[in-house]
Design a protein around this motif. Structure first.
Motif, mmCIF file in Angstrom:
data_model
loop_
_atom_site.group_PDB
_atom_site.id
_atom_site.type_symbol
_atom_site.label_atom_id
_atom_site.label_comp_id
_atom_site.label_asym_id
_atom_site.label_seq_id
_atom_site.Cartn_x
_atom_site.Cartn_y
_atom_site.Cartn_z
ATOM 1 N N GLY A 76 -14.204 58.079 -46.224
ATOM 2 C CA GLY A 76 -14.751 56.923 -45.246
ATOM 3 C C GLY A 76 -14.494 55.957 -44.915
ATOM 4 O O GLY A 76 -13.509 55.613 -45.663
ATOM 5 N N PRO A 77 -14.552 55.034 -43.737
ATOM 6 C CA PRO A 77 -14.207 53.786 -43.543
ATOM 7 C C PRO A 77 -14.218 52.735 -45.189
ATOM 8 O O PRO A 77 -15.739 53.190 -45.009
ATOM 9 N N ALA A 78 -13.170 52.020 -45.028
ATOM 10 C CA ALA A 78 -14.135 51.544 -46.781
ATOM 11 C C ALA A 78 -14.522 50.830 -46.134
ATOM 12 O O ALA A 78 -15.862 50.234 -47.641
ATOM 13 N N ASP A 79 -14.907 50.036 -45.082
ATOM 14 C CA ASP A 79 -16.208 49.605 -45.193
ATOM 15 C C ASP A 79 -17.326 49.581 -44.283
ATOM 16 O O ASP A 79 -19.051 49.532 -44.592
ATOM 17 N N ALA A 80 -17.666 50.512 -44.629
ATOM 18 C CA ALA A 80 -19.252 51.995 -44.057
ATOM 19 C C ALA A 80 -19.831 51.849 -46.088
ATOM 20 O O ALA A 80 -19.667 51.889 -47.022
ATOM 21 N N PRO A 81 -21.116 51.586 -45.379
ATOM 22 C CA PRO A 81 -22.254 51.785 -46.582
ATOM 23 C C PRO A 81 -22.260 52.458 -47.427
ATOM 24 O O PRO A 81 -22.157 53.093 -48.317
ATOM 25 N N ASP A 82 -21.874 53.720 -46.584
ATOM 26 C CA ASP A 82 -21.705 55.472 -47.248
ATOM 27 C C ASP A 82 -20.278 55.980 -48.836
ATOM 28 O O ASP A 82 -20.140 56.153 -49.002
ATOM 29 N N THR A 83 -19.411 54.628 -48.369
ATOM 30 C CA THR A 83 -18.243 55.056 -48.765
ATOM 31 C C THR A 83 -18.675 53.805 -50.463
ATOM 32 O O THR A 83 -18.283 54.369 -51.072
ATOM 33 N N ARG A 84 -19.252 53.293 -50.015
ATOM 34 C CA ARG A 84 -20.102 52.043 -50.542
ATOM 35 C C ARG A 84 -20.716 52.543 -51.853
ATOM 36 O O ARG A 84 -20.849 51.768 -53.055
ATOM 37 N N ARG A 85 -21.015 53.709 -51.839
ATOM 38 C CA ARG A 85 -21.516 54.538 -52.559
ATOM 39 C C ARG A 85 -21.330 55.760 -53.105
ATOM 40 O O ARG A 85 -21.022 55.526 -54.648
ATOM 41 N N VAL A 86 -20.213 56.441 -52.301
ATOM 42 C CA VAL A 86 -19.621 57.477 -53.100
ATOM 43 C C VAL A 86 -18.200 56.915 -54.125
ATOM 44 O O VAL A 86 -18.258 56.973 -54.840
ATOM 45 N N LEU A 87 -17.602 55.640 -53.332
ATOM 46 C CA LEU A 87 -16.229 55.807 -54.160
ATOM 47 C C LEU A 87 -16.581 54.975 -55.614
ATOM 48 O O LEU A 87 -16.149 55.578 -56.563
ATOM 49 N N PRO A 88 -17.444 54.194 -55.002
ATOM 50 C CA PRO A 88 -17.680 53.270 -56.508
ATOM 51 C C PRO A 88 -18.236 54.782 -57.803
ATOM 52 O O PRO A 88 -17.258 54.738 -59.414
ATOM 53 N N GLY A 89 -18.746 55.645 -57.390
ATOM 54 C CA GLY A 89 -19.232 56.564 -57.709
ATOM 55 C C GLY A 89 -18.062 57.690 -58.879
ATOM 56 O O GLY A 89 -17.630 58.562 -59.775
ATOM 57 N N VAL A 90 -17.225 57.778 -57.533
ATOM 58 C CA VAL A 90 -16.120 58.284 -57.886
ATOM 59 C C VAL A 90 -15.112 58.164 -58.386
ATOM 60 O O VAL A 90 -14.563 58.907 -60.294
ATOM 61 N N VAL A 91 -14.391 57.213 -59.128
ATOM 62 C CA VAL A 91 -13.505 56.193 -59.693
ATOM 63 C C VAL A 91 -14.763 56.201 -60.723
ATOM 64 O O VAL A 91 -13.592 56.853 -62.240
ATOM 65 N N ALA A 92 -15.855 56.061 -61.112
ATOM 66 C CA ALA A 92 -16.022 55.754 -62.108
ATOM 67 C C ALA A 92 -16.264 57.082 -63.262
ATOM 68 O O ALA A 92 -15.993 57.298 -64.443
ATOM 69 N N GLY A 93 -16.768 58.369 -62.599
ATOM 70 C CA GLY A 93 -16.462 59.725 -62.672
ATOM 71 C C GLY A 93 -14.821 60.390 -63.199
ATOM 72 O O GLY A 93 -15.146 60.423 -64.229
ATOM 73 N N ILE A 94 -14.237 59.890 -62.798
ATOM 74 C CA ILE A 94 -12.772 60.472 -62.941
ATOM 75 C C ILE A 94 -12.581 59.044 -64.090
ATOM 76 O O ILE A 94 -11.896 59.719 -65.427
ATOM 77 N N ALA A 95 -13.346 57.791 -64.398
ATOM 78 C CA ALA A 95 -12.563 57.255 -65.575
ATOM 79 C C ALA A 95 -13.390 57.635 -66.635
ATOM 80 O O ALA A 95 -12.560 57.821 -67.663
ATOM 81 N N GLY A 96 -14.518 57.399 -66.598
ATOM 82 C CA GLY A 96 -15.399 58.387 -67.703
ATOM 83 C C GLY A 96 -15.227 59.147 -68.054
ATOM 84 O O GLY A 96 -15.487 59.142 -69.564
ATOM 85 N N TYR A 97 -14.720 59.935 -67.821
ATOM 86 C CA TYR A 97 -14.240 61.762 -67.992
ATOM 87 C C TYR A 97 -12.833 61.130 -68.769
ATOM 88 O O TYR A 97 -12.990 62.106 -70.207
ATOM 89 N N GLY A 98 -11.808 60.841 -67.891
ATOM 90 C CA GLY A 98 -10.383 61.302 -68.306
ATOM 91 C C GLY A 98 -10.257 59.983 -69.566
ATOM 92 O O GLY A 98 -9.361 60.278 -70.200
ATOM 93 N N ASN A 99 -11.029 58.716 -69.368
ATOM 94 C CA ASN A 99 -11.162 58.128 -70.454
ATOM 95 C C ASN A 99 -10.887 58.786 -71.671
ATOM 96 O O ASN A 99 -10.302 58.292 -72.807
ATOM 97 N N CYS A 100 -12.101 58.715 -71.510
ATOM 98 C CA CYS A 100 -12.823 59.262 -73.001
ATOM 99 C C CYS A 100 -12.103 60.823 -73.509
ATOM 100 O O CYS A 100 -12.010 60.943 -74.788
ATOM 101 N N LEU A 101 -11.656 62.190 -72.838
ATOM 102 C CA LEU A 101 -10.453 62.694 -72.936
ATOM 103 C C LEU A 101 -9.927 62.420 -73.527
ATOM 104 O O LEU A 101 -8.759 63.063 -74.471
ATOM 105 N N GLY A 102 -8.902 60.331 -73.538
ATOM 106 C CA GLY A 102 -8.090 60.663 -74.122
ATOM 107 C C GLY A 102 -6.361 60.905 -72.914
ATOM 108 O O GLY A 102 -5.773 60.553 -73.500
#
Length: 757
Positions: free
Chosen positions: A148-174
């Motif tokens: 959603g809009p970059a400055d929307a409160p819910d985007t601040r909830r969803v985006l960091p979590g999504v990015v962290a999930g992608i990084a957390g899983y993919g980085n651990c897989l190498g």
């Protein structure tokens, strides 16, 4: 409902029992059809299997009537490039020298809104197992994302979590994360799109397919234990649909991932493949064991008997329906010859992977599942896996579409003075959609394992496949959903063209396509019109370019209330480089005097553009015209220029036009440039038009004549646009402005950190 075990015999003798088919996502006529197929009411376990396998996610019941157009438009020449295509876990193409590459993109949209970290993490895990199930070693991942809009409160909830999930899983897989997109639009508020792509490689002879053949062959479940997480995930069901009487706490339908378990599972599978211990294999993703067992049996030459109570569990008191429907992660199901079972188990033990023989292939035509000696499933497997409902949903061009297309940018005030143009450049490049995504991509390991050749912010990700020859592949994903909204057919072809062009801009020859088709509710005739037009646009475009669609994914019901997302058919293109050392980088180098040449033609095409969005919040008109013959010619020139060493850098023109490309080119290369616009055309149009089929290239002075003669000989329009000037540390656009690189860097790189840090 009777809380005792619901066996097949019990179901046959109690036809009057009321079953919660509607709560499980089945329509009344679908439930009636199941009863007709079985000649009785289904057991609880059978109802669970049909409900998840006949869901939109698994059965493609609203889309398959349109998806068949891909097969109708695929020529024999296009098929000759594929080793596996639509219908398999992932598409596979032969890339030469005995190597095959498999790639696919899928969605994990709804789970990522409910639980951003685990939803995104398990999306990565699932697509990686799809690639693994083909017999390939996963090499890299990419993630096209929409919020959603970059400055929307819910985007601040969803985006960091999504990015962290992608990084957390993919980085651990190498696994390096080498590409993708991050796009913001109000239509994605409440319904973000989290699409995940994986690419893998294998020797041609190591290809594996999902089928259970050979009477007496054993069915072995291996990997993580089965739990209550993810039950009903593919049909967005509440997990207590199957456990109302157990007294257990309701668990979310979002799976919980463990990347370390998956990493070991990958290595275990690869050793099993290398030792030829697997007849057929299927990963357990959406619909869990319901999917794996029914699809393996349906694709085989017999039936299957599964002893469900042998499945290793991590929760007490699970019912057969729950075990069959669980989408617990990091699990695989293999078909193994009896003579190989001991060796198979020894490999699993070596890798500390739990493995259990849960059944065998039979000589019948039924999938039979028993639970502590009682039969709880007895079904024809194809009716579960491949013979779900087929809907011919009504579709119609929305009445408002004419008004949307008539509302062009012609009425909008355009910048005319140098100061106005300078301000427009800075506002566009600092807008969330055009700004640097380094805040996101820096959280991903882009270079682990040492085979990454290009990664974001390059035009496409490039990964080396063979360290001896340097053979490698490029992959890109693209979709401008604003263009698709204006014209679904042309907009989807523009997505294909941009992804195709990005791959070619890296020096790779485009060879195959995958897709993730994200749309609103199929019950809306306007949404289905968008979908039908998009499918036809993509299929017709691939036929014209001569590259096949090898597989993909459909994600419907992406909407909040009655408001659908912008139609978002993400198109992924795979390209091949015979030697990755000749790849073309995106940023210009530091050799003074290199010539900047703009390939292609610029027209007054501003509808749906970044300029219209950023400065006027406007979306209307018609998207740029697409010329796929010109795109193919452009790709041929770029590949030839790469092969002959004529191009030192290249960057395609897309969102934000030439202005955006110039800014990114100088900042990525950390090198200044002087640019001269064409006196015969409006500077504003030259800077912000988003005409397709254009690439900015840097050419060494010694090769300028050879390169321009190559373009002229092939009929590709070109124009000298400027020169590289590393001493200036600025981007100078004559008669417009001089932008110090430090100022551009601040504008381009500070937007996302300011929003999300």
């Amino acid at each position: 409902m009777d809380t005792a075990l619901d066996t097949v015999d019990h179901a046959a003798s109690t036809p009057e029992v009321t079953q919660p088919y509607a709560e499980l996502g089945l329509a009344e006529d679908e439930y009636a059809r199941i009863r007709d197929i079985l000649g009785r009411r289904p057991t609880d376990a059978e109802l669970a299997m049909y409900s998840v396998m006949w869901s939109e996610h698994c059965s493609y019941k609203s889309s398959k009537v349109h998806l068949k157009y891909f097969g109708e438009t695929t020529t024999e020449q296009m098929r000759s490039k594929m080793l596996a295509g639509i219908g398999e876990n992932a598409g596979v193409v032969d890339i030469g020298d005995g190597w095959a590459v498999t790639f696919k993109v899928e969605s994990h949209n709804h789970p990522s809104y409910v639980e951003p970290y685990q939803g995104a993490a398990t999306g990565v895990g699932g697509i990686v197992r799809d690639i693994l199930a083909m017999g390939a070693r996963p090499l890299a991942v990419a993630d096209p994302l929409r919020f959603g809009p970059a400055d929307a409160p819910d985007t601040r909830r969803v985006l960091p979590g999504v990015v962290a999930g992608i990084a957390g899983y993919g980085n651990c897989l190498g696994l390096p994360n080498i590409g993708g997109e991050v796009v913001f639009d109000a239509s994605y508020a409440g319904n973000p799109l989290v699409n995940a792509l994986c690419v893998g490689a294998m020797r041609v002879e190591d290809l594996h397919l999902a089928h259970a053949s050979g009477t007496g062959n054993k069915i072995i479940l291996f990997g993580a234990r089965t739990g209550l997480d993810g039950i009903g995930g593919v049909s967005v069901l509440a997990s207590d649909s199957f456990s109302a009487d157990t007294g257990r706490k309701k668990l979310p339908s979002v799976q919980v991932g463990d990347p370390f378990t998956e990493k070991v599972l990958i290595e275990c599978c690869l050793e099993l493949f290398a030792r030829k211990l697997v007849v057929g294999i299927q990963d357990l993703g959406g619909a869990g064991l319901s999917c794996a067992t029914s699809e393996l049996a349906a694709a085989g030459d017999g039936g299957m008997h599964v002893v469900l109570d042998r499945v290793p569990l991590r929760a007490e008191g699970m019912t057969p329906a729950e075990v069959l429907s669980s989408e617990s992660q990091e699990r695989m199901c293999a078909v193994v010859a009896p003579s190989d079972v001991d060796a198979f188990m020894a490999v699993c033990e070596k890798w500390d992977v739990t493995a259990t023989e849960i059944g065998e292939v039979t000589d019948g035509d039924r999938l039979v599942v028993t639970w502590h000696g009682e039969t709880v499933v007895d079904v024809p497997p194809r009716t579960v896996a491949h013979q779900g409902p087929v809907y011919h949903r009504p579709y119609a061009r929305p009445a408002a579409q004419d008004g949307v297309q008539a509302d062009t940018t012609a009425k909008l005030p355009r910048p005319k003075t140098a100061d106005e143009l300078r301000d427009a450049v800075l506002r566009v490049v600092s807008s969330p959609n055009q700004a640097s995504k380094e805040w996101v991509t820096s959280q991903y390991d882009r270079y682990v394992r040492g085979n990454t050749v290009l990664a974001q912010p390059a035009n496409s990700g490039v990964i080396r496949v063979d360290e001896n020859t340097g053979r490698g592949v490029a992959v890109s994903t693209d979709c401008n959903s604003r263009f698709v909204y204006l014209d679904p057919y042309a907009g989807t072809q523009l997505a294909l063209a941009e992804s195709y062009r990005n791959v070619a801009t890296s020096g790779a020859t485009p060879v195959a396509v995958t897709n993730c088709l994200n749309f609103g509710a199929p019950t809306d005739p306007g949404v289905m019109w968008q979908f039908e037009r998009a499918v036809h646009g993509l299929a017709d475009g691939c036929a014209e370019l001569g590259i096949p669609v090898t597989g993909g994914n459909v994600s419907f019901f992406n909407q909040t209330g009655d408001t659908a997302i912008l139609p978002t058919p993400v198109v992924g293109v795979l390209g091949v480089l015979d030697d990755v050392r000749r790849r073309i980088p995106t940023g210009i180098g530091a050799e003074a005097g290199e010539t900047l040449i703009l390939l292609g033609e610029t027209h007054d095409e501003l509808d749906g553009s970044a300029w219209a969005e950023v400065l006027h919040s406007h979306l209307g008109g018609l998207p740029p015209k697409v010329d796929l013959a010109r795109e193919k010619l452009l790709a041929d020139v770029l590949v030839a220029g790469s092969r002959d060493g004529l191009i030192s850098a290249a960057h395609d023109l897309s969102g934000g036009g030439l202005a955006q490309t110039l800014v990114e080119t100088v900042l990525i290369g950390q090198c200044g440039a002087r640019v001269v616009l064409d006196d015969g055309q409006d500077p504003f149009v030259q800077l912000f038009s988003e005409s397709a089929g254009r690439v900015l290239v840097a050419v060494p002075r010694t090769e300028e004549l050879r390169f321009t003669e190559l373009c002229s000989a092939r009929g590709l329009p070109w124009r000298k646009t400027g020169v590289v000037d590393p001493e200036s540390q600025a981007l100078e656009i004559q008669d417009v402005a001089t932008f110090p690189l430090d100022d551009l860097r601040t504008a381009w790189e500070s937007t996302l950190p300011a929003l999300f840090d």
